[in-house]
Design an enzyme around this catalytic site. Structure first.
Site, short mmCIF file in Angstrom:
data_model
loop_
_atom_site.label_atom_id
_atom_site.label_comp_id
_atom_site.label_asym_id
_atom_site.label_seq_id
_atom_site.Cartn_x
_atom_site.Cartn_y
_atom_site.Cartn_z
N ASP A 119 0.87 -1.19 0.00
CA ASP A 119 0.00 0.00 0.00
C ASP A 119 0.89 1.23 0.00
OD1 ASP A 119 0.71 -0.08 3.02
OD2 ASP A 119 -0.30 1.84 2.73
N CYS A 135 -6.39 2.36 -19.20
CA CYS A 135 -7.22 3.12 -18.26
C CYS A 135 -8.02 4.19 -19.01
CB CYS A 135 -6.39 3.74 -17.14
SG CYS A 135 -5.64 5.33 -17.52
#
Lengths: 385, 385
Positions: free
Chosen positions: B265, B305
């Site tokens: 993360d 994307c």
């Protein structure tokens, strides 16, 4: 065949449903156009705008002139390709923003000179230059260069200004070269009925694909504004689309649609959203109020937008308090969807010949028992109540 | 049956592909978890996160403790319902943010006392309180309360701190009541190999569903950091997921995945996006640079994307310059997709037994001919080169 056509499909009193054909697709009116000032509806992806029913986007010539510049937008494929919205665009003439944002402006017959609010550079904007910029930006709908006089202005100033705006309209038309753009003229005249009628009639001497009602919603009361809208749509030809500039309050839309207005734009739904407010049938709620911190309901019961289908008021209130940009994004999305649903329901009511009932139901939720006089008078003028 | 299971599906050197089962669905590792500090990945809708392949979201206990408060989140259905993400969540213990954001902190055996960065109020956080808060927030993965010592710290401080963190782990476990949450322990030890090994081994005395490598990426060099990662994954059991906290640079992910790390993360992809930078195979590009103002290419050729499929670098550069929030949104979206694609391709390479070739190809684009020593050594330690 003309790439721009407007066909009225249904009427209810003075309200109408129209089908507006453009080089980038057909759209149904009445419709509300989200504002993408700098070529972006703040915080929203074009695909999400499409999903909530946006049909036409508006961009501001003044802002795009300063940055990134019209030639750059042209080189990057025009607004449609540059900003990723392949539906129709509308650009304003730049005149209004010069008045409200530019510094040290000077207005004369030739045009205006202003100082950029970004770097202080001196820039001249004329009808010819405004059209050239709008041709480079490439919107489907472009606006004649006009002056929007401040409110209040004296009748003398209003008259001189509207006459200059008419001369600027003539120059705008002469400067126009692209056949795939529709130029709208803008009637002015402030809240003076005689001057408003004069400006509208004189603007109609030019055979244009559409006409805008300008210079309203600039500080006058609704009691002053709506008689001007009623007067304008009485004078404007039935067969052409009518665009009431800068109007985005739901109650204003309902009143103006009832008077036969077809197009609207305003930063109101997105700006009030970024400031933390949601449009609801009763008006609007401010998510900063503590009462919403534990409110499990959606922003608006029955709304089909992503924000309402996914999140509680409590979550969005948290985002707003925490300064999370997602708060403003979700509120903007909902508020635009709120206005799109409003026009969708209005179109449905017009098709069924029941615009009056639609407006009455709207007014009961919005105003309760005390529907204001201006609204009732607009309804009466529109032949609905 | 235990709602948490971890099954290793493929190996390539020390790298592995795992299937991690949670009460909110299965996810594939290695994976990168976007950070939603206050319960929102800044500017991004959950549906768009799902569309780019996000699997697990992280939220910060410290921030949610201060606002809106854990009991409010619990009352609103826990993080999953509150924040509209029905996939798995992970919450940290709050310890790290207390150190980095809280004021006037005091650390003792009991826990920490800190002053809220929002209103200055004094708040005590202990292992028991951290677990209670995380139980109220309701994430699938919760973290034992730990101290992340500053870098550099003396061996004496590191040792005393890691021993206290072990006692806090024991207290965290005792405090835990929900069977539907998996508690991970966090090994510390700074960059001292002996202390790192000690902390890791002692943490393993607790039979936990997963283990985190903590206290890295806090200021030390990569030459110092990666031997610690290699050492950790050598000691950690094969059958449990391994989470390298706070790491999000693409080259760090490739090196650490090669050493057998499963979870990552970092705010890096979203923060650098809001600051105007895009991740690309060669590193990152800063859209504020004038060279992008007329660049018609997408942020990254071949990226799937929405930002890359819809917009040019020139448009996004315009948005960044104009201060439009859509710029940071599109860059955040792309940067997260960049990391998700990186882990997707890594998983594919591991399944094919060719992680070394994947890492070599990555390194050639990222570093050119001069692949840094730390990366090559990590690759060697992972059995890839």
């Amino acid at each position: 065949m003309d790439p721009f056509r407007f066909a009225i499909q249904a009427r209810s009193g003075r309200a109408r449903v129209g089908l507006l054909t453009t080089p980038h697709g057909r759209v149904e009116t009445p419709l509300f156009m989200p504002v993408g000032t700098q070529g972006s509806v703040k915080g929203l992806l074009p695909k999400d705008l499409k999903a909530i029913g946006s049909q036409v986007l508006l961009a501001n010539t003044y802002h795009l002139l300063l940055r990134p510049g019209p030639e750059r937008v042209r080189a990057l494929g025009g607004l449609h390709r540059f900003a990723g919205w392949d539906g129709p665009w509308l650009t304003d003439s730049g005149g209004f923003q010069v008045m409200s944002l530019g510094h040290l402006r000077r207005i004369d017959e030739e045009g205006v000179v202003f100082q950029s609010h970004l770097d202080g550079s001196l820039i001249r904007l004329t009808p010819e230059r405004s059209i050239a910029i709008q041709e480079a930006l490439g919107a489907d709908f472009i606006m004649a260069f006009d002056e929007c006089p401040p409110y209040p202005s004296s009748p003398e100033y209003l008259k001189a200004s509207l006459e200059r705006t008419l001369r600027w309209l003539e120059r705008s038309l002469k400067a126009k070269t692209r056949p795939d753009q529709a130029l709208f003229g803008i009637a002015q005249g402030g809240t003076d009925a005689g001057l408003r009628a004069l400006s509208t009639r004189e603007t109609l001497r030019f055979d244009l694909p559409g006409y805008a009602i300008g210079g309203l919603a600039v500080g006058e009361t609704k009691e002053e504004m709506f008689p001007m809208v009623a007067l304008s749509t009485e004078i404007l030809p039935e067969a052409k689309p009518r665009y009431l500039m800068g109007v985005g309050h739901p109650e204003d839309l309902v009143a103006a649609m009832g008077l036969g207005v077809d197009l609207f734009d305003s930063v109101y739904p997105t700006r009030t959203g970024r400031f933390g407010s949601a449009l609801v049938p009763e008006g609007r709620i401010n998510l900063k109020n503590a009462q919403y911190l534990e409110d499990k309901r959606p922003l608006e019961e029955g709304c089909d937008c992503y924000a309402c289908q996914t999140f509680s008021r409590a979550y969005i209130a948290h985002l707003v308090r925490a300064g999370e940009m997602l708060g403003g994004i979700l509120l903007s999305l909902h508020n635009l969807r709120f206005l799109h649903r409003l026009t969708e329901r209005a179109r449905e009511a017009i098709r069924q010949g029941s615009y009056g009932a639609f407006a009455r139901e709207f007014a009961e939720r919005r105003f309760g028992k005390e529907v204001p006089l201006w609204f009732r008078e607009a309804m009466a003028a529109g032949g609905h109540w």
